[in-house]
Design an enzyme around this catalytic site. Structure first.
Site, mmCIF file in Angstrom:
data_model
loop_
_atom_site.group_PDB
_atom_site.id
_atom_site.type_symbol
_atom_site.label_atom_id
_atom_site.label_comp_id
_atom_site.label_asym_id
_atom_site.label_seq_id
_atom_site.Cartn_x
_atom_site.Cartn_y
_atom_site.Cartn_z
ATOM 1 N N HIS A 200 0.726 -1.298 0.116
ATOM 2 C CA HIS A 200 0.010 0.021 0.021
ATOM 3 C C HIS A 200 0.813 1.018 -0.036
ATOM 4 C CE1 HIS A 200 -3.158 -2.883 0.859
ATOM 5 N NE2 HIS A 200 -3.978 -2.007 0.183
ATOM 6 N N GLU A 444 -11.212 -11.039 -4.561
ATOM 7 C CA GLU A 444 -9.467 -11.054 -4.516
ATOM 8 C C GLU A 444 -8.952 -12.083 -3.600
ATOM 9 O OE1 GLU A 444 -8.712 -7.210 -2.295
ATOM 10 O OE2 GLU A 444 -10.512 -7.232 -0.959
ATOM 11 N N ASP A 468 -4.388 -8.313 -4.400
ATOM 12 C CA ASP A 468 -4.677 -9.527 -3.099
ATOM 13 C C ASP A 468 -4.732 -10.741 -3.854
ATOM 14 O OD1 ASP A 468 -4.184 -8.424 -0.813
ATOM 15 O OD2 ASP A 468 -6.085 -7.217 -1.013
ATOM 16 N N CYS A 515 -9.835 -3.632 -10.213
ATOM 17 C CA CYS A 515 -9.527 -2.174 -9.425
ATOM 18 C C CYS A 515 -7.923 -2.135 -8.894
ATOM 19 C CB CYS A 515 -10.464 -1.814 -8.487
ATOM 20 S SG CYS A 515 -10.641 -2.887 -7.272
HETATM 21 C C1 PEP Z 1 -6.522 -5.253 -4.659
HETATM 22 O O1 PEP Z 1 -6.154 -6.006 -3.748
HETATM 23 O O2 PEP Z 1 -6.162 -5.180 -5.667
HETATM 24 C C2 PEP Z 1 -7.091 -3.920 -4.266
HETATM 25 C C3 PEP Z 1 -7.566 -3.046 -5.112
HETATM 26 O O3 PEP Z 1 -7.360 -3.506 -2.959
HETATM 27 P P1 PEP Z 1 -5.925 -3.067 -2.083
HETATM 28 O O4 PEP Z 1 -4.897 -2.798 -2.851
HETATM 29 O O5 PEP Z 1 -6.378 -1.796 -1.188
HETATM 30 O O6 PEP Z 1 -5.864 -4.143 -1.236
HETATM 31 MG MG MG Z 2 -7.350 -5.765 -1.779
#
Ligand code: PEP
Ligand code: MG
Length: 583
Positions: A200, A444, A468, A515
């Protein structure tokens, strides 16, 4: 001497500037560059804080009851001596005067150096003195913080254009929330020892459109405060102390990148359709409500992922209440002028720590632990509060609820039950909300992908979190640089899983988006189009790059060539099939 360090490229572009090393302790305090001409005033703040602590210690010493243990007095004396030693203030004062660091930052930088020196000492007694120094410095920081509350307005924070020298942050590690705080400050690049491409921290760095390289292992030990650095965010290279010739070459590359970005702006107003007239939807991922303004400006037709947990991650604040949350969600909804906004419910845990402002159950720090919806379901009151806030915002636009990390039908049922309960609560209060609010699930976890009909039957839309999904399918921690080389979006298992989700969703006529970071990677756009994907959600900084790929894509042709890519298990076969797909 010039040398280069290598790490993981996470955010493109070239940054040239001076290294600013920050410690864990430094991240706990404000860090900003003071305006030129205000150095002496800042130096005086530090001296005042020292004086205030000296008085505090003297008062404590005087006020000690007669029967207080002797060690108590000795302890206060030691602290008094440390404070009186001019060496403790000397270097921070120099950092304020020469590098324009704010006082708290300058002091924590010196504290860090001292603690490092002490960590190398073998003698147990002397080692123990490190704690005394830390405690004294923390007292001074506290005094500074109190002063700061009185006199630091946002106006003291500089924008990049105000800063004479570009500063590049070098740190062992930076938590995602700390990274976000840098948004307000004037830094031109980031280098960290730890981290993976889709950690992140990396995602936030990318969202700031600032060149960054993570996982550079010993960067924070090998780079010194004030070293000149070049960050090549495209190739994951950090050049330390570059010579004139190298600098000139990188300046040229930097200039070219700026021109390319300018040229991309021309695409802002064109429609997002492929050469064979397939309309593609580009949505934005945001971390803060204000990001929505830029998302709209760059042509996003909605927010595909609002990572709401960033509202919950300030370590110093209590969790925002319903009113505060409602205000933030409403802000995004208003800024998006009727376009859809997927508000993802809180996804804390793993590499995103929760604020310590309340006595909540701990989130898990393991990616397999108590994260996201798992945590929300253990804290139903907090979850209901968030759901009510989102529902209330839905009365003013297209706010939608998106649930992260679902895998079990029990979790789905409980989540949907709580959404109904939140609606009832608002109904009883007589507060407005959209009773038909759309609810979506993030796909995910591989288990979810493998039983997709469960999700298709219960949700209004799906969004694939590839970050994920890759982490869990390949069993590698996405934030751990030691296994970063195994994080492979092209692994045949990933490509097949992805295709299967998109294909099933399309056949069932349920909207499906990606996403995760894959959606914002222009080198993967045509592959995803070939799989039939039509909704891409990414950070707005990537929107135009992806759009450029879409404008030159022929979906019919890509679809006809996707079969061999998915069938290929051997790397050579896959490379050939991909080459053909992209030719
Ligand atoms: C993902 O896991 O691809 C996602 C968009 O959520 P995050 O990156 O916040 O875990
Ligand atoms: Mg995620």
């Amino acid at each position: 001497m010039t040398f280069a360090l290598h790490g993981i490229a996470v955010s493109k572009g070239i940054a040239i500037g001076k290294a600013v090393l920050i410690s864990r302790a430094a991240l706990e305090v404000s860090h900003y560059l003071i305006e030129a001409g205000k150095e002496e005033a800042e130096a005086n703040k530090l001296l005042d804080a020292f004086e205030q602590v000296r008085l505090e210690l003297a008062q404590l010493r005087q006020g000690l009851p007669k029967d207080a243990p002797q060690e108590m007095a000795a302890f206060l004396d030691v602290h008094g001596m440390i404070l009186a030693d001019p060496a403790l203030a000397e270097k921070p004062l120099k950092l304020i005067r020469t590098q324009r660091l704010n006082a708290a930052w300058a002091l924590t930088t010196e504290l860090n150096d001292l603690l490092e020196q002490f960590s190398e000492i073998e003698d147990a007694y002397l080692k123990e003195r490190a704690n005394d120094i830390r405690q004294v410095a923390e007292r001074v920081l506290k005094a500074l913080n109190a002063q700061q509350k009185d006199d630091l307005g946002d106006s003291d924070l500089l924008s990049p254009s105000d800063v004479g020298v570009d500063a590049i942050i070098v740190a062992h590690d930076i938590a995602p929330h700390d990274m976000l705080r840098f948004k307000e400050h004037a830094f031109t690049g980031f280098v960290t020892d730890l981290g993976g491409k889709t950690s992140h921290t990396a995602i936030v760095a990318r969202s700031m459109e600032i060149p960054a390289v993570v996982g550079v292992r010993h960067a924070s030990e090998m780079i010194r405060h004030g070293d000149w650095l070049v960050i090549d965010g495209e190739h994951g290279v950090v050049v330390v102390a570059p010579d004139e010739q190298l600098l000139a070459e990188y300046r040229l590359l930097q200039e070219r990148a700026i021109q390319e970005t300018r040229k991309l702006q021309e695409l802002k107003h064109s429609r997002t359709t492929t050469v064979d007239h397939v309309a593609i939807e580009l949505l934005a991922n945001i971390e803060l409500p204000e990001d929505a303004t830029q998302a709209v400006d760059l042509g996003a037709i909605g927010v595909g992922l609002f990572r709401s947990e960033f509202l919950f991650m300030d370590r110093k604040q209590a969790l925002p209440d319903e009113e505060q949350q409602y205000h933030e969600y409403r802000r995004v909804v208003d800024l998006m002028h009727g376009l859809p906004v997927n508000i993802r419910t809180i996804d804390v845990g793993a590499d995103k720590a929760l604020g310590s402002g309340s006595d909540l159950s701990e989130t898990g720090t393991s990616p397999l632990g108590l994260r996201a919806i798992r945590w929300s379901l253990t804290e139903p009151e907090i979850f209901l509060t968030q759901l009510r806030a989102i529902l209330r915002a839905s009365a003013y636009g297209q706010a939608r609820i998106m649930i992260p990390m679902l895998a079990h039908v029990k979790e789905i049922d409980e989540t949907l039950r709580l959404i109904e309960k939140a609606k009832q609560q608002l109904h009883q209060r007589g507060q407005a909300f959209n009773p038909n609010i759309q609810v979506g699930a993030m796909i995910e976890i591989p288990a979810a992908a493998l039983v997709l009909p469960l999700f298709i039957n219960r949700f209004d839309f799906l969004s694939i979190g590839t970050n994920d999904l890759i982490q869990y399918t390949l069993a590698i921690d996405r934030a751990d640089h030691a296994v970063a080389h195994l994080y492979d979006p092209y692994h045949p298992a990933i490509l097949n899983l992805l295709f299967s989700i998109i294909d099933q969703a399309k056949r069932a006529n349920i909207p499906v988006a990606v996403c995760g970071e894959m959606a914002g990677d222009p080198s993967m756009t045509k592959l995803l189009l070939g799989m039939g994907l039509t909704d891409f959600s990414m950070h707005f900084s990537q929107l135009l790059l992806v759009k450029r790929e879409i404008l030159s894509a022929d979906v019919g042709l890509l679809k006809s060539r996707i079969g061999p890519v998915l069938k290929a298990i051997e790397p050579v076969e896959q490379a050939k099939a991909l080459e053909k797909l992209l030719s």
